[in-house]
Design a protein around this motif. Structure first.
Motif, PDB file in Angstrom:
ATOM      1  N   LEU A 185      -0.316  -5.687   0.363  1.00 37.56           N
ATOM      2  CA  LEU A 185       0.380  -4.448   0.739  1.00 37.56           C
ATOM      3  C   LEU A 185      -0.608  -3.286   0.820  1.00 37.56           C
ATOM      4  O   LEU A 185      -0.635  -2.531   1.803  1.00 37.56           O
ATOM      5  N   LEU A 186      -1.462  -3.176  -0.198  1.00 35.24           N
ATOM      6  CA  LEU A 186      -2.457  -2.101  -0.215  1.00 35.24           C
ATOM      7  C   LEU A 186      -3.551  -2.356   0.812  1.00 35.24           C
ATOM      8  O   LEU A 186      -4.113  -1.420   1.392  1.00 35.24           O
ATOM      9  N   GLY A 187      -3.837  -3.617   1.056  1.00 35.59           N
ATOM     10  CA  GLY A 187      -4.897  -3.960   2.003  1.00 35.59           C
ATOM     11  C   GLY A 187      -4.501  -3.649   3.436  1.00 35.59           C
ATOM     12  O   GLY A 187      -5.284  -3.067   4.201  1.00 35.59           O
ATOM     13  N   VAL A 188      -3.294  -4.016   3.816  1.00 37.23           N
ATOM     14  CA  VAL A 188      -2.838  -3.707   5.175  1.00 37.23           C
ATOM     15  C   VAL A 188      -2.709  -2.201   5.337  1.00 37.23           C
ATOM     16  O   VAL A 188      -3.099  -1.623   6.352  1.00 37.23           O
ATOM     17  N   ARG A 189      -2.174  -1.547   4.307  1.00 37.10           N
ATOM     18  CA  ARG A 189      -2.059  -0.087   4.361  1.00 37.10           C
ATOM     19  C   ARG A 189      -3.412   0.590   4.623  1.00 37.10           C
ATOM     20  O   ARG A 189      -3.486   1.602   5.317  1.00 37.10           O
ATOM     21  N   ALA A 190      -4.451   0.034   4.047  1.00 32.44           N
ATOM     22  CA  ALA A 190      -5.775   0.641   4.223  1.00 32.44           C
ATOM     23  C   ALA A 190      -6.204   0.640   5.692  1.00 32.44           C
ATOM     24  O   ALA A 190      -7.047   1.426   6.099  1.00 32.44           O
TER      25      ALA A 190
END
Ligand SMILES: [Ca+2]
Ligand SMILES: [Ca+2]
Ligand SMILES: [Ca+2]
Ligand SMILES: [Ca+2]
Ligand SMILES: [Ca+2]
Ligand SMILES: [Ca+2]
Lengths: 344, 344, 344, 344
Positions: free
Chosen positions: C63-68
């Protein structure tokens, strides 16, 4: 009926309709509508900003304006009965993840001490940072009260020092200017982003604008489309706005005089119900409880409605009357009569 | 060093570590971790709710708890320095579209008159409806102050009448109970959803719980997973929580005594810096300005740090000291000495 | 029972529990937990990235990786049965406003022609821009299939040319490496952000990591806290992860051998149910329909459960078996017997 | 210039302007605009739904329509080049947290096998549930292709069985009906929520409608306001829509004939560039590569522009021409000449 529920009920005049009918139009999504462009430039000039964006509503102008200043998870501070806090259905949080904290002022005014207490710019990675303060001028639910220019300037100074933005909800900025003689641009200079409405006291059927720096406005244009509000041949509406600026701006003081006269009349009938001296613009808020009236606001509104006068119920003991270009002096006098009876 | 920055810094004791090492575990996403289940049942029983959910943090328990009560675009009311408003990075708006308005109280307490003024349940299709009021007990940034039970009950009555929910941020509910003798369940009975923390004054390394009706907790479990916090063999952490409830709940009064003694000492040295009588639990907030101390809070904290005592800077002239199970009476006395010097 | 539902069910071994019990800890929200720091550095080194962040779950790391990589309103492309598309409860859209389009591949592999067809970088102000492509390696629902390094490199080249990011969901990257001999860092070099899991095949109770550029990881740390997942003394869990890297990475090939043997056995009994040659890692997906078996997947799973073997139902005619460190060769052989019977 | 970029560029005719100028209006936020009401009832009747809502754009109608069917975190399935996936700036995810997966079809048509493969209704608490399938009829980027009624009916049956909704993006539903003789209501009967546009082929300056069950439309009305699109005296625009339905619906076949003739002409000049038999409505998509033309689409568009003909660039080798009521047969013939030259 005499409709004093809000100045949003204003309908286009014959002259305005004629202007709409002959409007030059194009596709505004492609920024090719010449009348929209002209309106946007005119309002930007009037407010002294680089650019402006024509929007469906004042709520949308506010939504995009606050977004321009506040990232998701950061906060905007505002008065507890501000339009953005009360009358925009929580969109700032629901759509853009903007959180808020509030101070309370009986007339909806900026309370610098309260702002100073709440303000936490650059709060670091563990706390909510204040990113903007929003001010409504005039303040609708505060009774059309005008924000003192001095306090707007002090707010500007306070926030600028810490990199916090200022959003000005100027749905009725025209009324503040009419009441004080302070130019709209002078108020706008105290803020980063400013919204103004054409569809309220100015009588256009639809439309507001968001004014500010070119980059912020360009970004707001993309988000306007993302929210499904990127309209096409909107020049027909922009023409109404141009007409409103040409013909209805100057007559705003009439609405103020009508509101004051109405307040005078009602304060005579029901002392304490409103302080006429506090009626600075086109909004009269009545406090039935303060006048010792036990009849509920809804009941008074219903009596008035039955007699052909429409007013807004703001709370169990509070009514709001808004004067505007569709109700003339005689109409307001009539409303005063009807309400005097209804209040008994 | 003597670390009084927060009670979150507590680390597991040897006994707690042993309990973790022998924890029976399973896959908690499938609700198959027996230790998590046992902890959830135990806390639900303790609070008198139908169910409870074990969460990574108190922030997550609060986030899911407020969500259970407030739809996107509706509002939660809270005190302006509440943890949910200040210390959860705006997640309630950013993640769930919850908007908020606030009242301000010097000690963070419920102000019923202010709540009554702000409260607008069922505001209809044009205005923001108040869906919940959130109360923090004890109130962290208010100085560990305890919410009077009477006012919680009055709040419950006020809101229940209009279908508005109550969220209780009980990260330090144990401390409120320890200070007043009121059972946690009695406080919980004043709310719909309650969060409690194991990782602060109780000394567990990780974990809080959200307690409330079974349906709300089941829904929170799905959203816990959606937020990426559906952990697997979390029984190793739940075992620490069980141990904390068994062994650390009873010793909370020691922290209160240490905090009061610290406040006494500092008020002697710097009259006005804190009212010791107001130190009800394990948090001491120092007001340097009120004591006429011109040294900034950051500077004082730095001096203390250099002498081996860590404290939190809450503002330009405000420091916070939090006592907890990793600092004993001698440690607190030492901190008092160091701070007495640093304040000069 | 022999639990082959998922490798997430793995529980900590005595050695791992001992490591947890002696873990050095601190407050990870303040980045002061030495074991978390050590784990993050170790994984960053292993993957050849600047930094890494320890997260509660692989879903959170993703979730945090795609958001980045993807702003709200922009899109990520992925295979239709990718974990981010199927098994993260729509969080990418629900929490971060990321939209997605998908291609379909029977084994979940990158289809370069399909990506090329879908890819629209910098689509301007009227269209959705592709901001990232996400690849899962190995691909869980595709049957533990390994993404060919050549195609990852080609994808990297294709996207880099247009400024589009690559996200690698490496929950089972260890398995891809074990199967091919390609180092994890070589795979990671084909992506901007990479997630890896410790709680699946490596046997840790809780925890994954997101690895990538330092600035992106620092920002992810703030959002981790905003999502309520900023844990405190998480070193107890990080110690399990360190232990897993020390002791369980090398044994992954055993799980692969067990899975292959299981597939061989079942293909003998029910020809067509699985292609053993396609079982590259620790996941076996059974296609009952292809083997002409009319019994439903749920029924077969129930029969196996009654006989002490747990498997996952992926669809009306699909089952999944996942081998892992809690089931040894004998256990897998037993499972093969039980399933052979259950399939009849 | 002859503007074939899109049928959104259509501008109001003198008759339409006259209708707007005499429109009866009221405040549509209060549902008091009689012309808006009349338009909404008329379109609901035309489509056979209980209710309809007048919206600023087709994007907004789609946004509210998909929201009515899909909760945050659930998914909508659609073709990869659907307007909702490509041309609405990711709003479905960004505003409402709706995630999506896609199938690809060269003409944008429903692929039942692909839908069956993707569809996962009621996926439980760990997986993404399919909540709706969205179909665009006609399909804009698919070349104005008409969805076969049989396949819409089969889709309806497939989804209804599992409680999955169907959203019909009918921005050009009028064109599908004109091409096939199937009534709009017959198409609408295959869906739960339907959007139709007035501002494209029908020539109104602004406006679309969302039609469906009364409760869903009432809820969409609240969200329309929350998104800042609750307009006031919108009757001036609704009057244009009424006029369009009265006068421009019948002439849609002319646009289809013009498009076909244009395709015939260009296919003669550049064999393979388009299959005229596939031009079912008012959209012609040109595939330069298929015709062996090496000049880029942008260059061809620029040459045409210089000669007074505007077309859309859909990709490096793809152009789109859209016929509409502002370009008559002669205009289209002229465009054919200009493009024939530009393509060489
Ligand atoms: Ca108006
Ligand atoms: Ca702790
Ligand atoms: Ca300790
Ligand atoms: Ca595990
Ligand atoms: Ca048009
Ligand atoms: Ca025309």
């Amino acid at each position: 009926p005499v409709d004093l529920r809000s100045d949003t009920v204003t309908t286009p005049t014959p002259g305005m309709r004629a202007a709409m009918a002959r409007a030059e139009v194009g596709d505004d999504v492609y920024a090719e509508d010449p009348t929209c462009r002209a309106l946007e430039e005119r309002v930007a000039d009037l407010l002294g900003t680089e650019a402006a964006l024509f929007t469906v509503t004042g709520s949308l102008a506010n939504l995009l304006g606050v977004r321009a200043l506040v990232r998701p998870g950061a906060e905007v501070l505002c008065e507890a009965r501000a339009h953005i806090a009360r009358a925009e259905l929580g969109a700032h949080a629901a759509v853009f993840g903007v959180t808020s904290r509030t101070w309370s002022h009986p007339r909806g005014l900026v309370d610098l001490a309260a702002v100073r207490e709440l303000l936490v710019p650059d709060a670091g990675p563990y706390f909510v940072s204040t990113a903007a303060v929003s001010v409504e001028n005039t303040h609708n639910f505060g009774g059309g009260s005008v924000q003192p220019l001095d306090s707007l300037r002090a707010l500007r100074e306070l926030t600028a020092a810490s990199g916090v933005g200022v959003h000005l909800d100027g749905a009725r900025l025209w009324h503040a200017s009419a009441a004080t003689g302070v130019a709209p641009g002078t108020y706008a200079a105290c803020a980063d982003l400013v919204s103004v409405a054409l569809s309220k006291g100015l009588g256009a059927p639809v439309g507001s604008l968001l004014a500010g720096p070119a980059a912020a406005v360009a970004d707001a244009r993309v988000w306007r489309k993302r929210l499904g509000a990127g309209w096409r041949q909107a020049g027909v509406l922009a023409a109404a706005g141009m007409y409103a600026l040409d013909h209805h701006l100057d007559r705003v003081p009439e609405d103020h005089a009508n509101a004051r006269a109405l307040a005078d009349r009602l304060a005579d009938v029901a002392p304490g119900i409103v302080d006429p001296a506090g009626v600075q613009t086109n909004i009269v808020v009545l406090d039935l409880a303060a006048a010792g009236i036990r009849t509920g606001a809804a009941e008074v509104a219903e009596r008035a409605r039955a007699a052909g006068v429409l007013v807004s119920v703001l709370g169990p003991a509070a009514l709001r009357l808004v004067t505007h270009l569709d109700v003339d002096e005689a109409g307001c006098r009539h409303a005063g009569e009807v309400l005097s009876t209804a209040l008994k």
